[in-house]
Design a protein around this motif. Sequence first.
Motif, PDB file in Angstrom:
ATOM      1  N   LEU A  23       5.987   6.171  -5.037  1.00 50.94           N
ATOM      2  CA  LEU A  23       6.027   4.706  -4.942  1.00 50.94           C
ATOM      3  C   LEU A  23       7.208   4.190  -5.756  1.00 50.94           C
ATOM      4  N   THR A  24       8.343   4.049  -5.070  1.00 50.08           N
ATOM      5  CA  THR A  24       9.585   3.689  -5.762  1.00 50.08           C
ATOM      6  C   THR A  24      10.103   2.311  -5.358  1.00 50.08           C
ATOM      7  N   GLY A  25       9.193   1.443  -4.892  1.00 49.40           N
ATOM      8  CA  GLY A  25       9.600   0.089  -4.551  1.00 49.40           C
ATOM      9  C   GLY A  25       9.665  -0.190  -3.064  1.00 49.40           C
ATOM     10  N   GLN A  26       9.669   0.869  -2.233  1.00 48.07           N
ATOM     11  CA  GLN A  26       9.697   0.660  -0.781  1.00 48.07           C
ATOM     12  C   GLN A  26       8.345   0.107  -0.333  1.00 48.07           C
ATOM     13  N   MET A  51       0.818  -1.980 -10.639  1.00 47.78           N
ATOM     14  CA  MET A  51       2.226  -2.072 -10.233  1.00 47.78           C
ATOM     15  C   MET A  51       2.407  -3.312  -9.353  1.00 47.78           C
ATOM     16  N   PRO A  52       3.243  -4.271  -9.767  1.00 50.51           N
ATOM     17  CA  PRO A  52       3.393  -5.508  -8.988  1.00 50.51           C
ATOM     18  C   PRO A  52       3.712  -5.293  -7.517  1.00 50.51           C
ATOM     19  N   ALA A  53       4.549  -4.323  -7.190  1.00 49.25           N
ATOM     20  CA  ALA A  53       4.945  -4.104  -5.787  1.00 49.25           C
ATOM     21  C   ALA A  53       3.792  -3.572  -4.929  1.00 49.25           C
ATOM     22  N   TYR A  54       2.773  -2.976  -5.574  1.00 49.06           N
ATOM     23  CA  TYR A  54       1.705  -2.317  -4.819  1.00 49.06           C
ATOM     24  C   TYR A  54       0.308  -2.852  -5.136  1.00 49.06           C
TER      25      TYR A  54
END
Length: 122
Positions: free
Chosen positions: A42-45, A71-74
Motif C-alpha cells: 500500500l504505497t498510495g495507489q 492510513m489516511p489513503a486507505y
Amino acid sequence: MAKTILIVDDSASLRQAVSIALKREGYEVMEACDGKDGLSKLTGQKVHLIISDVNMPNMDGLTMVSQIKQMPAYKFTPVIMLTTEAGEEMKAKGKAAGAKAWVVKPFKPEQMITAVSKLVAA
C-alpha cells in the motif's frame, strides 16, 4: 478503468484461486503473502478492496486491517476477511478492526465475487 483488489494470504494456492476468479470478472489484482507484505504493497495507489486471511505469519490479518485503517489513503478501503475462523468472537474482532465482510473457507468463487461486487462501487 479496472478496480484494484489486494489479496493477502499466506497460501499461494488460495491467492491464485481468488486472483483467477477476480481477474475473470475484470478486476486488477495485487497479492501479498502476509500482513507485513500487505502493508508494504500500500504505497498510495488506489486500492478499491482488500481481501485478507486472519491467521498468517509475521503479521495477522486483524493487526494489518487495524493498521490500514490508520492510513489516511486507505481508511475507507473496504476489507473482506477470508478465513477458516467462523466464531462470533473472531468476527466481532474483525468488525472492530474495520473488516466489512467475513467469508469462511472453503468458499465458492461466486460467493466471493458477490461479496466483492457489493463492496466495490462501480
